[in-house]
Write an enzyme that holds these catalytic residues in place. Structure first.
Site, short mmCIF file in Angstrom:
data_model
loop_
_atom_site.label_atom_id
_atom_site.label_comp_id
_atom_site.label_asym_id
_atom_site.label_seq_id
_atom_site.Cartn_x
_atom_site.Cartn_y
_atom_site.Cartn_z
N GLY A 147 -62.08 -51.53 -50.07
CA GLY A 147 -60.88 -51.20 -51.05
C GLY A 147 -61.16 -49.69 -51.28
O GLY A 147 -61.87 -49.09 -50.61
N VAL B 239 -67.17 -54.09 -50.46
CA VAL B 239 -67.74 -55.19 -51.07
C VAL B 239 -68.80 -56.02 -50.33
O VAL B 239 -68.45 -56.27 -49.04
CB VAL B 239 -66.55 -56.30 -51.61
CG1 VAL B 239 -67.26 -57.81 -52.03
CG2 VAL B 239 -65.61 -55.92 -52.49
N ASP C 231 -51.75 -54.19 -59.96
CA ASP C 231 -52.14 -54.06 -58.46
C ASP C 231 -51.98 -55.49 -57.54
O ASP C 231 -52.83 -55.74 -56.72
CB ASP C 231 -53.56 -53.23 -58.39
CG ASP C 231 -53.72 -52.85 -57.17
OD1 ASP C 231 -54.89 -52.65 -56.71
OD2 ASP C 231 -52.66 -52.59 -56.33
C1 LIG Z 1 -65.24 -61.80 -53.92
C2 LIG Z 1 -64.60 -60.67 -54.08
C3 LIG Z 1 -64.33 -60.41 -52.64
N1 LIG Z 1 -63.51 -59.05 -52.32
C4 LIG Z 1 -63.14 -59.17 -51.16
N2 LIG Z 1 -62.63 -57.86 -50.74
C5 LIG Z 1 -61.92 -57.04 -51.54
C6 LIG Z 1 -61.81 -55.64 -50.95
C7 LIG Z 1 -60.91 -54.68 -51.82
C8 LIG Z 1 -59.84 -55.15 -52.02
N3 LIG Z 1 -59.86 -56.41 -52.53
C9 LIG Z 1 -60.53 -57.49 -51.80
C10 LIG Z 1 -63.61 -59.76 -50.05
C11 LIG Z 1 -64.22 -61.02 -50.59
N4 LIG Z 1 -64.57 -61.35 -51.88
N5 LIG Z 1 -65.16 -62.35 -52.45
N6 LIG Z 1 -64.54 -62.16 -49.39
C12 LIG Z 1 -63.67 -61.51 -48.45
C13 LIG Z 1 -63.19 -60.08 -48.74
#
Ligand SMILES: c1cc2nc(N[C@H]3CCCNC3)c3c(n2n1)NCC3
Length: 326
Positions: free
Chosen positions: A33, A38, A147
């Site tokens: 993001g 992540v 958001d």
């Molecule tokens: C927990 C948090 C998280 N965040 C993720 N991706 C985030 C990246 C930034 C924008 N929001 C979502 C993804 C995940 N997870 N799992 N699994 C696949 C992609």
């Protein structure tokens, strides 16, 4: 000794030991993001599969973690916070947010991967219902997410019965946060503008608008307001949003119910004070009809009843037959 700048404190215990004591961190990114990647990580002892968000320590980063931790308690439609570490890497103070791993990825990719990008109204209603549960939970805590978008809506697994959860609380705000000076005795209310007093409500109303955009995209595969030129927020786009100028192009929308369109219209109401509230969405015809307990068990019940009636009919016919035979 590195100077330990204090950006504020957490209202819960965080871990100070190196996160690698407890978690095996892979360099594989789950997603990325604006404020960081992540990564996949796994708890060494329990084997729990998690996701790790690394944030440079700051007041904002702490706010994001505090809001996310508070928001996820008692809500299964918000990504759960598992652990928070405060570690230092080459003199940089970092905050490490460990979350439950959402194996199904972002709703955004699920929409993009779909052949025609469309969902049936029932599929869309199931997703909207889960988003509404998360937003209702936040609004009841006087928190606005601010958001809401498919990139921040994650699925537990790749299957169709996956649960949709909300993440990314970098813009979340508590209703009465900025009202603090207004609540101190020294404040004279004579000069405060009305929008400052209703700011909390308006912030929450912006989540409803975003939900309207998401519902529109789920049903037709493209957003109601999109930039004509390559320039992101062109004046044309800005004015179309400000005046609520969008259509339901017949090609994709002629087979979609009037209830769905009227629900979207009430979410995409320009005047925040007139916009539908989370409670009204929950009781809306479209959502209740499409997410009421699937009639499948009703049909099954009918089958049982029919079955029983048949048995009774056969039994009594046999009975009559026997009597006439005798
Ligand atoms: C927990 C948090 C998280 N965040 C993720 N991706 C985030 C990246 C930034 C924008 N929001 C979502 C993804 C995940 N997870 N799992 N699994 C696949 C992609």
């Amino acid at each position: 000794k590195t100077t330990n700048i204090r950006y504020g404190s957490f209202p819960f215990t965080t871990r100070r030991n190196p996160i690698i004591d407890d978690y095996d961190i892979s360099s594989e990114a789950l997603g990325c993001g604006i404020n960081g990647k992540v990564l996949k990580c796994q708890h060494r002892r329990t084997g729990q599969k998690c996701a790790l968000k690394i944030l440079k320590d700051s007041v904002r980063a702490r706010q994001e973690i505090i809001m996310h931790k508070r928001a996820c308690e008692n809500c299964q439609y918000i990504v759960q916070v598992v652990d928070v570490y405060e570690n230092t890497y080459d003199f940089n103070q970092c905050l490490l947010l460990v979350m439950e791993r959402m194996e199904g990825g972002e709703l955004f990719n699920r929409i993009r991967e779909r052949t025609n990008g469309l969902y049936t109204e029932r599929d869309a209603a199931r997703y909207i219902w889960m988003i509404v549960q998360a937003v209702k939970h936040l609004h009841q805590m006087d928190i606005a997410h601010r958001d809401l978008k498919p990139e921040n809506l994650l699925l537990t697994n790749e299957k169709n019965d996956a649960i949709l959860k909300l993440s990314d609380f970098g813009f979340a705000k508590h209703g009465n946060d900025q009202l603090l000076p207004l609540c101190t005795p020294l404040f004279t209310p004579f000069y405060v503008a009305p929008e400052i007093l209703s700011r909390g409500r308006y912030d929450k109303a912006c989540d409803i608008w975003s939900m309207g955009i998401i519902m529109y995209v789920l049903l037709c595969g493209y957003p109601p307001f999109f930039p004509e030129s390559e320039e992101q927020l062109s004046t044309g786009l800005r004015s179309r949003i400000r005046t609520g100028n969008y259509q339901f192009p017949n090609e994709e929308w002629e087979h979609i119910s009037e209830e769905a369109k009227s629900t979207i219209r009430r979410m995409l109401t320009v005047e925040p004070a007139q916009r539908i509230t989370i409670g009204e969405i929950l009781t809306s015809t479209w959502l209740t009809e499409l997410t009421s307990e699937r009639p499948i068990d009703m049909i099954a019940l009918q089958d049982v009843e029919t079955q029983t009636q048949l048995e009774v009919a056969v039994a009594s016919a046999t009975d009559i037959q026997r009597r006439t035979d005798d």
